[in-house]
Design a protein around this motif. Structure first.
Motif, PDB file in Angstrom:
ATOM      1  N   GLY A  16      34.075  27.835  29.294  1.00  0.00           N
ATOM      2  CA  GLY A  16      33.725  27.899  27.785  1.00  0.00           C
ATOM      3  C   GLY A  16      34.235  29.064  27.171  1.00  0.00           C
ATOM      4  N   THR A  17      34.077  29.006  25.720  1.00  0.00           N
ATOM      5  CA  THR A  17      34.470  30.154  25.159  1.00  0.00           C
ATOM      6  C   THR A  17      33.611  31.439  25.800  1.00  0.00           C
ATOM      7  N   SER A  18      32.281  31.352  25.841  1.00  0.00           N
ATOM      8  CA  SER A  18      31.832  32.540  26.154  1.00  0.00           C
ATOM      9  C   SER A  18      32.044  33.025  27.669  1.00  0.00           C
ATOM     10  N   THR A  19      32.815  32.284  28.359  1.00  0.00           N
ATOM     11  CA  THR A  19      33.372  32.687  29.795  1.00  0.00           C
ATOM     12  C   THR A  19      34.519  33.493  29.713  1.00  0.00           C
ATOM     13  N   ILE A  20      35.399  33.466  28.545  1.00  0.00           N
ATOM     14  CA  ILE A  20      36.528  34.080  28.443  1.00  0.00           C
ATOM     15  C   ILE A  20      36.596  34.992  27.117  1.00  0.00           C
ATOM     16  N   MET A  21      35.496  35.155  26.511  1.00  0.00           N
ATOM     17  CA  MET A  21      35.483  35.966  25.646  1.00  0.00           C
ATOM     18  C   MET A  21      34.169  37.037  25.743  1.00  0.00           C
ATOM     19  N   TYR A  22      34.390  38.419  25.486  1.00  0.00           N
ATOM     20  CA  TYR A  22      33.400  39.366  25.199  1.00  0.00           C
ATOM     21  C   TYR A  22      32.385  38.942  24.221  1.00  0.00           C
ATOM     22  N   PRO A  23      31.017  39.323  24.266  1.00  0.00           N
ATOM     23  CA  PRO A  23      30.314  39.024  23.309  1.00  0.00           C
ATOM     24  C   PRO A  23      30.566  39.826  21.648  1.00  0.00           C
ATOM     25  N   ASN A  24      31.412  40.733  21.858  1.00  0.00           N
ATOM     26  CA  ASN A  24      31.762  41.518  20.729  1.00  0.00           C
ATOM     27  C   ASN A  24      33.158  40.581  19.806  1.00  0.00           C
ATOM     28  N   GLY A  25      33.479  39.501  20.818  1.00  0.00           N
ATOM     29  CA  GLY A  25      34.622  38.727  20.089  1.00  0.00           C
ATOM     30  C   GLY A  25      35.926  39.030  20.621  1.00  0.00           C
ATOM     31  N   SER A  26      36.113  40.060  21.522  1.00  0.00           N
ATOM     32  CA  SER A  26      37.337  40.242  22.138  1.00  0.00           C
ATOM     33  C   SER A  26      37.684  39.579  23.345  1.00  0.00           C
ATOM     34  N   ILE A  27      38.773  39.323  23.851  1.00  0.00           N
ATOM     35  CA  ILE A  27      39.225  38.373  24.884  1.00  0.00           C
ATOM     36  C   ILE A  27      38.952  39.082  26.197  1.00  0.00           C
ATOM     37  N   ASN A  28      38.315  38.371  27.117  1.00  0.00           N
ATOM     38  CA  ASN A  28      38.110  39.034  28.536  1.00  0.00           C
ATOM     39  C   ASN A  28      39.166  38.750  29.294  1.00  0.00           C
ATOM     40  N   LEU A  29      40.149  39.688  29.342  1.00  0.00           N
ATOM     41  CA  LEU A  29      41.420  39.515  30.280  1.00  0.00           C
ATOM     42  C   LEU A  29      41.171  39.555  31.520  1.00  0.00           C
ATOM     43  N   GLN A  30      40.207  40.391  32.064  1.00  0.00           N
ATOM     44  CA  GLN A  30      40.005  40.467  33.317  1.00  0.00           C
ATOM     45  C   GLN A  30      39.363  39.275  33.770  1.00  0.00           C
ATOM     46  N   ARG A  31      38.572  38.648  33.338  1.00  0.00           N
ATOM     47  CA  ARG A  31      38.006  37.263  33.720  1.00  0.00           C
ATOM     48  C   ARG A  31      39.257  36.072  33.812  1.00  0.00           C
ATOM     49  N   MET A  32      39.959  36.038  32.668  1.00  0.00           N
ATOM     50  CA  MET A  32      41.091  35.165  32.652  1.00  0.00           C
ATOM     51  C   MET A  32      42.000  35.439  33.812  1.00  0.00           C
ATOM     52  N   GLU A  33      42.313  36.677  33.961  1.00  0.00           N
ATOM     53  CA  GLU A  33      43.273  36.759  35.092  1.00  0.00           C
ATOM     54  C   GLU A  33      42.642  36.460  36.413  1.00  0.00           C
ATOM     55  N   LYS A  34      41.347  36.742  36.594  1.00  0.00           N
ATOM     56  CA  LYS A  34      40.763  36.574  37.814  1.00  0.00           C
ATOM     57  C   LYS A  34      40.417  34.787  37.966  1.00  0.00           C
ATOM     58  N   LEU A  35      40.427  34.302  36.868  1.00  0.00           N
ATOM     59  CA  LEU A  35      40.353  32.791  37.160  1.00  0.00           C
ATOM     60  C   LEU A  35      41.645  32.142  37.435  1.00  0.00           C
ATOM     61  N   ALA A  36      42.661  32.828  36.904  1.00  0.00           N
ATOM     62  CA  ALA A  36      44.129  32.426  37.230  1.00  0.00           C
ATOM     63  C   ALA A  36      44.473  32.403  38.737  1.00  0.00           C
ATOM     64  N   PHE A  37      43.940  33.722  39.261  1.00  0.00           N
ATOM     65  CA  PHE A  37      43.945  34.055  40.731  1.00  0.00           C
ATOM     66  C   PHE A  37      43.300  33.048  41.515  1.00  0.00           C
ATOM     67  N   VAL A  38      41.928  32.831  41.187  1.00  0.00           N
ATOM     68  CA  VAL A  38      41.162  31.605  42.060  1.00  0.00           C
ATOM     69  C   VAL A  38      41.900  30.306  42.073  1.00  0.00           C
ATOM     70  N   LEU A  39      42.199  30.035  40.700  1.00  0.00           N
ATOM     71  CA  LEU A  39      42.811  28.659  40.667  1.00  0.00           C
ATOM     72  C   LEU A  39      43.946  28.569  41.280  1.00  0.00           C
ATOM     73  N   SER A  40      45.025  29.392  41.228  1.00  0.00           N
ATOM     74  CA  SER A  40      46.203  29.515  42.097  1.00  0.00           C
ATOM     75  C   SER A  40      45.921  29.299  43.625  1.00  0.00           C
ATOM     76  N   ASP A  41      45.061  30.111  44.157  1.00  0.00           N
ATOM     77  CA  ASP A  41      44.643  29.998  45.444  1.00  0.00           C
ATOM     78  C   ASP A  41      44.106  28.721  45.951  1.00  0.00           C
ATOM     79  N   LEU A  42      43.226  27.963  45.027  1.00  0.00           N
ATOM     80  CA  LEU A  42      43.032  26.864  45.517  1.00  0.00           C
ATOM     81  C   LEU A  42      44.129  25.924  45.499  1.00  0.00           C
ATOM     82  N   LYS A  43      45.149  26.090  44.663  1.00  0.00           N
ATOM     83  CA  LYS A  43      46.308  25.182  44.605  1.00  0.00           C
ATOM     84  C   LYS A  43      47.133  25.643  46.012  1.00  0.00           C
ATOM     85  N   ASN A  44      47.153  26.702  46.385  1.00  0.00           N
ATOM     86  CA  ASN A  44      47.869  27.018  47.606  1.00  0.00           C
ATOM     87  C   ASN A  44      47.226  26.641  48.921  1.00  0.00           C
TER      88      ASN A  44
END
Length: 272
Positions: A16-44
């Motif tokens: 959801g939006t609240s998962t990839i955005m900080y409450p102040n409206g900025s993008i949560n880059l750390q969480r998006m990057e970690k999500l990409a890492f996890v899904l990539s490892d599941l692919k592997n």
């Protein structure tokens, strides 16, 4: 232990939006990057992964340095167009870093309702998965509308993710949210709220327990998650609802650890 989850091969993950955005409206880059890492490892590991990601309007607001969501539909759709481009750019960079290609799939309800376009959509997903591409799905907010005789909106990505599971014949839907699972009452208000471990069917009583506070940037709530679960259960598939604050929780979920709420079919099932 939820042994059946360890056998899941084709998995739809919705954030959801609240998962990839900080409450102040900025993008949560750390969480998006970690999500990409996890899904990539599941692919592997050999799993097929489909990501349904909200956030186009939230990211668009951040990109345009706006603090308030526009009021009019055309303004919202313009912000969504800007945000969707930025959202995919970020996902593409993060997944590329871990050696995986992504492909964008934007859907509207009329495409799914019409048999020919529905079949074409299913074929597109299948080809992306065959080519080891990670499909990233969102509602096409730029063109979707909801009028008396022209309904093209899903309305929320919880429902959309359940429909994606249906048309791709996926084994499992995981909703990563800002809440730990489904409770007997709203845990944001009631400190004595009890988390359900397993739910086998969605009834009027289940809906009555749901609260729907929504968030600043998102459109969903617990009611839409139950609607998604109902679609999944009708398909005789499984859905997990859990907190997406740390995407590495997916590793533990798929090992069968009892985290969040599992919606799973059972003859004459009930709330447990």
């Amino acid at each position: 232990m939820r042994q059946s989850l360890t056998q899941s091969n084709r998995i739809v993950i919705k954030v959801g939006t609240s998962t990839i955005m900080y409450p102040n409206g900025s993008i949560n880059l750390q969480r998006m990057e970690k999500l990409a890492f996890v899904l990539s490892d599941l692919k592997n590991q050999g799993k097929q992964v489909i990501l349904v990601s909200s956030g186009a309007i939230g990211v668009g607001l951040a990109r345009m340095n706006l603090t308030e969501r526009p009021v009019t539909i055309p303004e919202q759709q313009a912000i969504a167009a800007i945000g969707q481009t930025e959202l995919m750019n970020l996902y593409s960079q993060f997944f590329y870093h871990y050696g995986h290609q992504v492909g964008q799939v934007l859907l509207t309800k009329d495409v799914i309702d019409f048999p020919v376009s529905r079949e074409n959509t299913a074929n597109t997903f299948e080809q992306l998965l065959i080519k080891n591409v990670i499909p990233i799905v969102n509602e096409n907010d730029t063109v979707s509308v909801e009028e008396l005789d022209h309904l093209t909106r899903f309305g929320d990505n919880d429902t959309l993710s359940a429909i994606v599971l249906e048309i791709t014949d996926a084994d499992l839907l995981i909703l990563l949210s800002d809440i730990d699972g489904f409770y007997d009452k709203n845990p944001m208000i009631h400190t004595d709220a009890v988390l359900f471990d397993t739910i086998h069917e969605i009834t009027e009583d289940t809906y009555a327990l749901a609260s729907d506070p929504g968030t600043r940037f998102g459109t969903g709530g617990m009611t839409t998650k139950l609607s998604a679960a109902q679609i999944v259960l009708e398909e005789q598939k499984q859905m997990l609802l859990t907190n997406g604050e740390d995407p590495t929780i997916l590793f533990r979920l798929l090992k069968g650890e009892p985290i969040g709420t599992l919606f799973t079919p059972k003859q004459n099932g009930a709330l447990k």
